[in-house]
Design an enzyme around this catalytic site. Structure first.
Site, PDB file in Angstrom:
ATOM      1  N   HIS A  10       0.771  -1.254   0.084  1.00  0.00           N
ATOM      2  CA  HIS A  10       0.113   0.118  -0.198  1.00  0.00           C
ATOM      3  C   HIS A  10       1.129   1.516   0.147  1.00  0.00           C
ATOM      4  CE1 HIS A  10      -4.071  -2.130   0.549  1.00  0.00           C
ATOM      5  NE2 HIS A  10      -3.233  -2.870   1.695  1.00  0.00           N
ATOM      6  N   ARG A  71      -3.494   3.438   0.277  1.00  0.00           N
ATOM      7  CA  ARG A  71      -3.231   3.061   2.198  1.00  0.00           C
ATOM      8  C   ARG A  71      -4.849   2.203   2.021  1.00  0.00           C
ATOM      9  NH1 ARG A  71      -1.383   8.003   4.885  1.00  0.00           N
ATOM     10  NH2 ARG A  71      -4.184   8.634   4.006  1.00  0.00           N
ATOM     11  N   ALA A  72      -4.685   0.978   2.719  1.00  0.00           N
ATOM     12  CA  ALA A  72      -6.190   0.468   2.922  1.00  0.00           C
ATOM     13  C   ALA A  72      -6.630   1.143   4.117  1.00  0.00           C
ATOM     14  CB  ALA A  72      -5.904  -1.169   3.238  1.00  0.00           C
ATOM     15  N   SER A  73      -6.391   1.431   5.034  1.00  0.00           N
ATOM     16  CA  SER A  73      -7.380   2.072   6.176  1.00  0.00           C
ATOM     17  C   SER A  73      -7.398   3.570   5.537  1.00  0.00           C
ATOM     18  CB  SER A  73      -6.028   2.855   7.508  1.00  0.00           C
ATOM     19  OG  SER A  73      -4.925   3.646   6.932  1.00  0.00           O
ATOM     20  N   TYR A 194      -8.935  -6.006  10.718  1.00  0.00           N
ATOM     21  CA  TYR A 194      -9.304  -7.042   8.938  1.00  0.00           C
ATOM     22  C   TYR A 194      -8.916  -8.214   9.671  1.00  0.00           C
ATOM     23  CZ  TYR A 194      -6.041  -2.234   8.147  1.00  0.00           C
ATOM     24  OH  TYR A 194      -6.235  -1.251   7.016  1.00  0.00           O
ATOM     25  N   GLU A 284       2.979  -6.184   3.373  1.00  0.00           N
ATOM     26  CA  GLU A 284       2.437  -5.164   3.169  1.00  0.00           C
ATOM     27  C   GLU A 284       3.406  -3.899   4.628  1.00  0.00           C
ATOM     28  OE1 GLU A 284      -1.762  -4.206   5.068  1.00  0.00           O
ATOM     29  OE2 GLU A 284      -1.039  -5.591   6.223  1.00  0.00           O
ATOM     30  N   ARG A 290       5.286  -1.508  12.346  1.00  0.00           N
ATOM     31  CA  ARG A 290       6.354  -1.254  11.555  1.00  0.00           C
ATOM     32  C   ARG A 290       7.479  -1.375  12.597  1.00  0.00           C
ATOM     33  NH1 ARG A 290       3.484   4.228   8.296  1.00  0.00           N
ATOM     34  NH2 ARG A 290       2.215   3.158   7.858  1.00  0.00           N
TER      35      ARG A 290
END
Length: 341
Positions: A10, A71-73, A194, A284, A290
């Site tokens: 993403h 970006r998924a969020s 998720y 991802e 992170r």
């Protein structure tokens, strides 16, 4: 020579002007005013965000290519209505297209969809067509719960989704089943929502017979398939109790899991339980997790290390890193073949 293709990336660190415009767009909708024009963003601004993040890590970790989506969020289809969701999806997808144009050997585009909770799939079909036919994208992210954590949409086997599936089949593109941000305070986005959505999607598919109607439809369930591999026996047993065929027959010619699982024992379990042909390398990176694992000294999301450490054959490793992804994403395979790869 084997390519290392990451099926799950993403664009998470974006040009500041893009994020600022999103806030302005949301504020304008709330005030009942038109959104401002989308800002000018230079190629250099895009290069800076990519070179400092995903591109740097791709090189450091020894991968070759990432399948890249917004970006998924921040997809957030529950914000506003179609007047917000459509231009937002277009802006995000256009930015992905620009990344691919700047780094065509490293990124391939996958689109988000303007799935407002109250809308049908008409606008999403149009955006999928635009992204595949005009921008050269190779797939899409399909949100099974556009409401953001309340699961009020019909199951993925419902005919509500069929027009979109028909377009996917026509274009020969897969979908990653991926929710967005959670607006349910009881459901943390990346730690609960998720993984729950991944598991729920699989169970919805188990309860139906979708692939009898769409035998070439392909779904990637991310984050290692949620809880599914860990509870494989439960799902096999439920299929039996529901008088369904075996999972291998019912689902596993059409459903695939990625390797966004952030520790070695989890990847070991995934590879031990799920057939090799159904596993796609994914990380991802610069996403949900992170940090550095203090027990290994390496980043949690450096999942290539876990695949490298699996006790599997070279042929099986090649399938996870490259072969399966090229089979699931035939438009990517065609692009690579055109490059002589």
């Amino acid at each position: 020579m084997m390519m290392i293709i990451d099926c799950h990336g993403h664009y998470t660190v974006l040009p500041k002007a893009h994020d600022e415009w999103r806030e302005q767009q949301k504020a304008a909708f709330k005030a009942g005013q038109p959104a401002p024009p989308y800002p000018e963003i230079s190629d250099d601004e895009i290069r800076e965000t990519i070179e400092a993040n995903q591109l740097r890590l791709i090189k450091e970790r020894g991968a070759d290519m990432t399948i890249f989506s917004p970006r998924a969020s921040a997809m957030a289809p529950h914000v506003g209505d179609q007047s917000v969701a459509v231009p937002w999806a277009q802006a995000c997808n256009n930015l992905i297209a620009r990344v691919v144009d700047l780094f065509p050997e490293t990124f391939a585009g996958v689109c988000m969809l303007p799935q407002s909770p109250e809308a049908d799939m008409t606008s999403s079909i149009a955006e999928l067509e635009r992204c595949v036919n005009e921008l050269g994208f190779i797939g899409c992210n399909l949100n099974p719960d556009p409401g953001g954590g309340h699961f009020k949409h019909p199951p993925l086997t419902d005919r509500f989704w069929y027009p979109f599936y028909e377009k996917m089949v026509e274009l020969d593109v897969p979908a990653m089943i991926h929710v967005s941000g959670s607006c349910n305070p009881a459901m943390h986005a990346t730690g609960a929502y998720y993984l729950a959505a991944d598991t729920i999607a699989f169970m919805q598919l188990l309860q139906g017979n979708l692939f009898a109607d769409f035998p070439t439809l392909r779904f990637i369930i991310p984050h290692g398939g949620g809880a599914v591999p860990y509870h494989w026996g439960r799902f096999r047993g439920l299929a039996d109790m529901l008088k369904q065929p075996s999972l291998d027959t019912l689902l596993m010619n059409n459903v695939f899991f990625d390797t966004c699982v952030y520790h070695q024992p989890g990847i070991n379990l995934l590879a031990d339980v799920i057939d090799n042909k159904n596993i796609l390398f994914g990380s991802e990176m610069v996403g949900a997790v992170r940090g550095i694992d203090p027990t290994t000294g390496h980043y949690f999301d450096d999942t290539k290390r876990y695949i490298d450490a699996l006790d599997i054959s070279d042929q099986e490793r090649h399938a996870i890193f490259e072969g399966n992804t090229r089979r699931v994403f035939p438009r990517l395979d065609a692009k690579l073949k055109a490059r002589g790869l």
